[in-house]
Structure formats: C-alpha cells, structure tokens
Design an enzyme around this catalytic site. Structure first.
Site, mmCIF file in Angstrom:
data_model
loop_
_atom_site.group_PDB
_atom_site.id
_atom_site.type_symbol
_atom_site.label_atom_id
_atom_site.label_comp_id
_atom_site.label_asym_id
_atom_site.label_seq_id
_atom_site.Cartn_x
_atom_site.Cartn_y
_atom_site.Cartn_z
ATOM 1 N N CYS A 231 0.865 -1.169 0.000
ATOM 2 C CA CYS A 231 0.000 0.000 0.000
ATOM 3 C C CYS A 231 0.907 1.225 0.000
ATOM 4 O O CYS A 231 1.614 1.474 0.971
ATOM 5 C CB CYS A 231 -0.915 0.005 1.222
ATOM 6 S SG CYS A 231 -1.968 1.478 1.330
ATOM 7 N N GLU B 211 -3.964 1.436 -6.029
ATOM 8 C CA GLU B 211 -3.040 0.412 -6.502
ATOM 9 C C GLU B 211 -2.948 0.532 -8.015
ATOM 10 O O GLU B 211 -3.835 1.103 -8.656
ATOM 11 C CB GLU B 211 -3.500 -0.973 -6.065
ATOM 12 C CG GLU B 211 -2.412 -2.035 -6.127
ATOM 13 C CD GLU B 211 -1.130 -1.618 -5.443
ATOM 14 O OE1 GLU B 211 -0.201 -1.183 -6.181
ATOM 15 O OE2 GLU B 211 -1.039 -1.707 -4.217
#
Length: 214
Positions: free
Chosen positions: A2, A103
């Site tokens: 992340c 992402e």
C-alpha cells in the site's frame, strides 16, 4: 503493498467510528504518500486516542531514522517475527483510518491507477503498527500499514492489499489478539479506474478519486 491512500472525512465521522473523544487537526488528503504525517488510532489505557505520526516505521533500535523510508508496509505473513516490526506487533498496534487506497496495474504498457474504497460505507480501518524512536536530541513517532494477500476482487488489480479490519475487531486488534491478519471479504470493497494524475505525489485534489473513463 500500500503506497498511497486518502483520508478526507470530517473529524466528527472519524471520532464516531473509532470511539474517540477528540481528533487531532488534519488536512483532507487525497494522495497520501509515505513520509507524510498521518492519523492513527491507538489504545491509551482504558481509552482510545488519536495522533499524527510519520508514515514509515522506525524501530526503536534503529541508529538512523531514515530507516523508516523502507518500512511503510509490514507483511502479515512475517510481521510477528521480523525484527523491524515484531516488538510493535506485540506492544504497539494501531488503526489507520482511510477513505480508500490506490493500486496500480500494467495496462497497454502503462501503469494504470485504481482506487479501492469501501462498498456502502465511508471509511476503512487498516491494521497498523506504531513506534516511538528517540535519540538524545529528538523523538519521532512513526507507523506502518500491515498488508496481506489480495481477496478475489482485489486480485484483478494487484496481489496484495492492506489488512482491513471490521469494526467488531477494533478492540481485539488493539488488545493484541491473533488471527485477524487476513484479507477482507470481496464485498467490502469497490474498485474504480482513476486518473494517472495520482502518480505525481504533488497532486492532491478531490478529482483524483473520481472515476476515469475507460
């Protein structure tokens, strides 16, 4: 992993969800990157408290706080044993509020960003760790986000995702219970393609989380 996320909810919403009496002042952010000051929620005696800390965990034993540049994420599979994270895992857990995270997926030779956000809710709570590093001249509070393997929906974009905790598991996580570091259900998240403007950390506007035409 992340590497970027957003937090822009009203502090009153965060206080209500996380059971806080007050929330430190923070600016709405749509492109939070490592090394930023971020909001965490942790147990402080019998109560929960919130604090602003630097994203990128610096272990207490580190000689140089620059170590944190490589410690933004901790893998769920190794967090209990890895020297950089194991003490914080045992003693200093936290919740990290987020409205969503980004992402990237390689498409037609380019890295296309996607925004992953709660389905039918406003906020996620990432499982996190925090640490307090000190030397004779300064003190630095830092954190890391714990990641796990992707659930079925997330796997269409990436093979990793943050550990997203259910509200019922907040007290269990903060109390040090085991067995919580797993992918959330696919029906917890929604995913949409967004602008490549998020690739530049200097861009930090609400438009970054808006859907991008395919």
């Amino acid at each position: 992993m992340c590497g970027r996320y957003s937090l822009h909810s009203n502090p009153e919403v965060i206080a209500l969800l996380f059971g806080l009496s007050e929330v430190p002042a923070y600016q709405p952010r749509y492109n939070i990157a490592p090394a930023s000051q971020v909001l965490i929620v942790r147990q402080e005696g019998d109560l929960r408290g919130a604090a602003m800390v630097k994203w990128g965990l610096v272990p207490r034993w580190a000689k140089d706080p620059a170590t944190g540049a490589r410690m933004n994420n901790a893998r769920a599979e190794t967090v209990a044993e890895k020297p950089s994270f194991r003490e914080a895992y045992r003693k200093r857990r936290c919740l990290i509020p987020a409205n969503g995270f980004y992402e990237w997926k390689l498409e037609r030779g380019l890295k296309q960003p996607y925004y992953i956000h709660p389905a039918g809710a406003e906020l996620f709570a990432f499982a996190g760790l925090w640490e307090q590093w000190k030397d004779p001249h300064r003190s630095l509070a830092t954190c890391a986000i714990i990641t796990t393997e992707a659930n079925e929906k997330m796997a269409t974009v990436h093979d990793r995702m943050p550990v997203i905790l259910d509200t019922r598991d907040f007290p269990r996580w903060l109390a040090g219970e085991e067995g919580l570091l797993r992918p959330c259900s696919s029906n917890i998240i929604d995913i949409r393609k967004v602008s490549r403007a998020v690739n530049n950390t200097r861009n930090d506007l609400p438009e970054l989380i808006e859907p991008e035409d395919s």
